[in-house]
Design a protein around this motif. Structure first.
Motif, PDB file in Angstrom:
ATOM      1  N   UNK A   6      43.112  35.187  31.888  1.00  0.00           N
ATOM      2  CA  UNK A   6      43.001  35.298  33.345  1.00  0.00           C
ATOM      3  C   UNK A   6      44.368  35.213  33.997  1.00  0.00           C
ATOM      4  N   UNK A   7      45.212  34.297  33.515  1.00  0.00           N
ATOM      5  CA  UNK A   7      46.564  34.180  34.048  1.00  0.00           C
ATOM      6  C   UNK A   7      47.401  35.408  33.673  1.00  0.00           C
ATOM      7  N   UNK A   8      47.177  35.926  32.480  1.00  0.00           N
ATOM      8  CA  UNK A   8      47.895  37.129  32.064  1.00  0.00           C
ATOM      9  C   UNK A   8      47.504  38.298  32.955  1.00  0.00           C
ATOM     10  N   UNK A  29      39.618  42.844  35.334  1.00  0.00           N
ATOM     11  CA  UNK A  29      39.465  42.110  36.600  1.00  0.00           C
ATOM     12  C   UNK A  29      38.111  41.422  36.672  1.00  0.00           C
ATOM     13  N   UNK A  30      37.057  42.131  36.302  1.00  0.00           N
ATOM     14  CA  UNK A  30      35.715  41.549  36.366  1.00  0.00           C
ATOM     15  C   UNK A  30      35.583  40.350  35.425  1.00  0.00           C
ATOM     16  N   UNK A  31      36.211  40.418  34.263  1.00  0.00           N
ATOM     17  CA  UNK A  31      36.186  39.302  33.309  1.00  0.00           C
ATOM     18  C   UNK A  31      36.959  38.112  33.869  1.00  0.00           C
ATOM     19  N   UNK A  32      38.138  38.379  34.437  1.00  0.00           N
ATOM     20  CA  UNK A  32      38.949  37.307  35.029  1.00  0.00           C
ATOM     21  C   UNK A  32      38.225  36.689  36.212  1.00  0.00           C
ATOM     22  N   UNK A  33      37.619  37.515  37.044  1.00  0.00           N
ATOM     23  CA  UNK A  33      36.870  37.026  38.202  1.00  0.00           C
ATOM     24  C   UNK A  33      35.727  36.121  37.768  1.00  0.00           C
ATOM     25  N   UNK A  34      34.983  36.525  36.742  1.00  0.00           N
ATOM     26  CA  UNK A  34      33.878  35.708  36.232  1.00  0.00           C
ATOM     27  C   UNK A  34      34.398  34.371  35.705  1.00  0.00           C
ATOM     28  N   UNK A  35      35.561  34.398  35.085  1.00  0.00           N
ATOM     29  CA  UNK A  35      36.175  33.170  34.569  1.00  0.00           C
ATOM     30  C   UNK A  35      36.496  32.208  35.710  1.00  0.00           C
ATOM     31  N   UNK A  36      37.071  32.729  36.793  1.00  0.00           N
ATOM     32  CA  UNK A  36      37.417  31.899  37.945  1.00  0.00           C
ATOM     33  C   UNK A  36      36.149  31.375  38.630  1.00  0.00           C
ATOM     34  N   UNK A  37      35.131  32.199  38.728  1.00  0.00           N
ATOM     35  CA  UNK A  37      33.870  31.759  39.341  1.00  0.00           C
ATOM     36  C   UNK A  37      33.244  30.620  38.539  1.00  0.00           C
ATOM     37  N   UNK A  38      33.309  30.709  37.222  1.00  0.00           N
ATOM     38  CA  UNK A  38      32.788  29.638  36.377  1.00  0.00           C
ATOM     39  C   UNK A  38      33.571  28.351  36.590  1.00  0.00           C
ATOM     40  N   UNK A  39      34.872  28.502  36.786  1.00  0.00           N
ATOM     41  CA  UNK A  39      35.732  27.342  37.065  1.00  0.00           C
ATOM     42  C   UNK A  39      35.364  26.711  38.403  1.00  0.00           C
ATOM     43  N   UNK A  40      35.138  27.541  39.404  1.00  0.00           N
ATOM     44  CA  UNK A  40      34.729  27.040  40.725  1.00  0.00           C
ATOM     45  C   UNK A  40      33.417  26.284  40.629  1.00  0.00           C
ATOM     46  N   UNK A  82      48.476  38.884  44.412  1.00  0.00           N
ATOM     47  CA  UNK A  82      48.997  38.485  43.105  1.00  0.00           C
ATOM     48  C   UNK A  82      48.477  37.111  42.702  1.00  0.00           C
ATOM     49  N   UNK A  83      47.277  36.789  43.166  1.00  0.00           N
ATOM     50  CA  UNK A  83      46.722  35.460  42.914  1.00  0.00           C
ATOM     51  C   UNK A  83      45.208  35.496  43.034  1.00  0.00           C
ATOM     52  N   UNK A  84      44.591  34.422  42.549  1.00  0.00           N
ATOM     53  CA  UNK A  84      43.200  34.138  42.873  1.00  0.00           C
ATOM     54  C   UNK A  84      43.223  32.982  43.868  1.00  0.00           C
TER      55      UNK A  84
END
Length: 220
Positions: A6-8, A29-40, A82-84
């Protein structure tokens, strides 16, 4: 925690900030977004247990800000951030009140909490509250658990004393602030470890009295 990929990905967005590249990497992007949503999803109950004004039922997708930039009135025409950005606001909707913001950007990660650029009448109320209840405000920002984690941002600040206050006011530097934001810097690798959730929980606990002070100032 956040996956290294996700950071990469967000680093790659900064390096290839154009629609063609993003379209080719939409799946990443969709994979990274899902990762951040799970973190939230992990953070929401932690914050809700500390701040009763934040609903535990807040959907993660309501907290995650869009990666697409509004370039209509900006000289910077890059189409993507350039960020989430993650905004934890009261009931997940009041973006104009005191709140919490988590910024995930390699090399520039941080947790921010407070009130960014309130309108003039609201800013006046905050300054009055600090003036009237100086000892309470100082006890909050000078508390050990606050100072060990946060520092007040002075990025948005008047050069002169605000109207109604003398230049020799003992707290004039605080009263010059146009935004009241507490900043907790975070390292990239902290997001790659499970301990990040507990670290952010402790940060939420430490900054909650600051949020409450600002919230009470606005409510009056």
């Amino acid at each position: 925690m956040i996956k290294p990929e996700t950071l990469v990905f967000i680093t790659n967005v900064a390096q290839n900030n154009n629609r063609e590249w993003f379209a080719e990497n939409k799946n990443r992007y969709e994979i990274a977004k899902a990762d951040v949503l799970a973190f939230i999803d992990q953070l929401i109950p932690k914050l809700a247990a500390i701040d009763p004004e934040f609903s535990i039922d807040t959907p993660a997708k309501k907290c995650l800000l869009r990666i697409y930039r509004d370039v209509r009135f900006s000289k910077n025409k890059d189409p993507y951030k350039n960020n989430f950005g993650i905004s934890f606001n009261i009931k997940g909707s009041d973006i104009h009140g005191p709140g919490y913001y988590l910024h995930i950007q390699p090399g520039e990660c941080f947790l921010g909490a407070g009130f960014w650029m309130p309108e003039a009448s609201v800013l006046k109320s905050v300054r009055e509250e600090i003036d009237y209840n100086t000892s309470e405000f100082l006890s909050i920002i000078e508390a050990k658990n606050f100072k060990n984690i946060f520092s007040l941002s002075e990025e948005d600040k008047l050069k002169k004393a605000p109207k109604g206050y003398e230049t020799d006011h003992p707290q004039i530097e605080l009263l010059k602030l146009k935004s009241f934001i507490a900043i907790c810097p975070l390292k990239d690798d902290e997001f790659l470890k499970p301990e990040i959730v507990d670290k952010l929980k402790t940060a939420f606990e430490s900054v909650y009295p600051f949020i409450l002070f600002l919230r009470n100032a606005v409510a009056q």
